[in-house]
Design a protein around this motif. Sequence first.
Motif, short mmCIF file in Angstrom:
data_model
loop_
_atom_site.label_atom_id
_atom_site.label_comp_id
_atom_site.label_asym_id
_atom_site.label_seq_id
_atom_site.Cartn_x
_atom_site.Cartn_y
_atom_site.Cartn_z
N GLN A 110 0.78 -1.17 0.10
CA GLN A 110 0.11 -0.05 0.14
C GLN A 110 0.95 1.25 -0.14
O GLN A 110 2.01 1.32 0.04
CB GLN A 110 -1.00 -0.26 1.16
N ASN A 130 -1.92 7.88 -7.62
CA ASN A 130 -2.84 6.74 -7.24
C ASN A 130 -2.08 6.40 -5.94
O ASN A 130 -0.87 6.17 -5.98
CB ASN A 130 -2.61 5.43 -8.57
N TYR A 131 -2.95 6.10 -5.00
CA TYR A 131 -2.48 5.67 -3.67
C TYR A 131 -3.45 5.10 -2.92
O TYR A 131 -4.99 4.82 -3.46
CB TYR A 131 -2.13 7.04 -2.75
N THR A 132 -3.52 4.28 -1.83
CA THR A 132 -4.10 3.55 -1.04
C THR A 132 -4.24 4.58 0.37
O THR A 132 -3.38 4.93 0.85
CB THR A 132 -3.79 2.21 -0.57
N SER A 138 -8.17 2.01 -2.88
CA SER A 138 -7.40 2.58 -4.04
C SER A 138 -7.98 3.83 -4.38
O SER A 138 -9.33 4.07 -4.67
CB SER A 138 -7.34 1.60 -5.26
N ARG A 163 -12.42 5.84 -6.49
CA ARG A 163 -12.05 5.17 -5.61
C ARG A 163 -12.75 3.79 -5.51
O ARG A 163 -13.61 3.60 -5.78
CB ARG A 163 -12.45 5.93 -4.25
N GLN A 166 -10.71 -2.07 -1.39
CA GLN A 166 -9.82 -3.16 -1.56
C GLN A 166 -10.08 -4.27 -0.36
O GLN A 166 -9.91 -3.88 0.62
CB GLN A 166 -8.37 -2.59 -1.75
N ASN A 172 -2.81 -4.45 -4.55
CA ASN A 172 -3.80 -3.21 -5.13
C ASN A 172 -3.39 -2.58 -6.41
O ASN A 172 -3.85 -1.43 -6.92
CB ASN A 172 -3.20 -2.04 -3.92
N GLY A 174 -1.79 -0.33 -8.91
CA GLY A 174 -1.65 0.85 -8.56
C GLY A 174 -0.72 1.95 -9.80
O GLY A 174 -0.78 3.03 -9.60
N LEU A 188 -5.56 -2.52 -11.60
CA LEU A 188 -5.97 -2.88 -10.54
C LEU A 188 -5.88 -4.33 -10.17
O LEU A 188 -5.89 -5.14 -11.19
CB LEU A 188 -7.56 -2.79 -10.41
#
Length: 398
Positions: A110, A130-132, A138, A163, A166, A172, A174, A188
């Motif tokens: 992540q 793109n981040y968690t 996501s 969004r 997850q 994830n 990313g 994804l």
Amino acid sequence: MTIPACTAKRLLSAVVALLLCLPTFGQSAEPKIFRDSPPEPAAMQLTSVAAGFFRPIYATHAGDGTGRLFVLEQSGKIWILQDGARKTVPFLDVSALISRIALTQRYSEQGLLGLAFHPDYASNGVFFINYTDHGGSSVVARYQVMPQQPYLADPSSGQIIFRLNQPYANHNGGHIDFGPDGYLYIALGDGGSANDPLGAGQNRQMLLGTILRLDVDNAFPYAIPPDNPFVNDAAALDAIWAYGLRNVWRFSFDRATGDMYLADVGQNQWEELNFQPADSRGGENYGWNVYEANTIFAGGSAPNHVLPFFAYSHSLGCSVTGGYVYRGSAIAGLQAAYLFGDYCTGRIWASWRDSSLTWQTIELMKTNMAISSFGEDEAGEVYVIDYAGTVYRFEPRG
């Protein structure tokens, strides 16, 4: 016939991109698509260009003519390298937004995972990350550079455009990037855990285990491109471009041909590399979890399964990291070779098509790196990112 303005813009951008890159790799008419001799490992080396990063995980450029390289740290910071020096202040710091585990020393999939600059960044200053987030979802968000301050992004400009929850903390995906068509592509993973317990890989009613293709210019938060392969297909979600993927860790577009390369991390035995030609209309099924690379995994049906062009066993590595087709000018002998590596063993390979368009692959070198990513600069030179903190560049030996 009148061409819609948005279509004309995408066509023009693709033509300009091709024309701009041709002088870079010495092609006056057509890009080099195949080669009949392997790259010579003894002719190249990796040279350190910057060090001291905390878990660097990607490097890319803005396409704005400045020659800058942007380096992501998984813990939330984006740094600018210019002329071999790192700026003293990060371009953007989103560490307050990302999942907390990414700020620790513990292993995690992540954090801040992807960065893509809009094709018109030089004029509009728009980019995407793109981040968690704290809950593990996501997130893809749109940001803007600060007015009159090209080395700083505006942290207050963030707008979430996508969004997805997850179900697990791994897989994830990313990676994000703009294709030659001007659309934003998003990788994804299948949702995580192991063995695809959700059956996401072959379920086109789920976004997990796919590549998405979104139009981020003509609607907010985005529009679905009308030529996406599953538009008006009740059995599939409109945003999906390709599916049957476990956890793509970096995809890229050949800047000369528009072909797409996808590195998909395997499960028990195999790591795989997939190819999508530039004239693809999308909809490819890369087989997971019916298949792991070329091998039957769970079994069942995988309609229109597309085989990888290369796969390697876990005797050689355990986690593939996708790279780029080399289109730089520093190493003539690397032209048209796709470079990729393995996170666990530090091996780096080159794949290419010969004059019969048959895939060939050799191992270029064995490093001591944990290869978290590759990167590409404006000139088409390729970089390797060591998760331990250093950015290297392919250069001619000596």
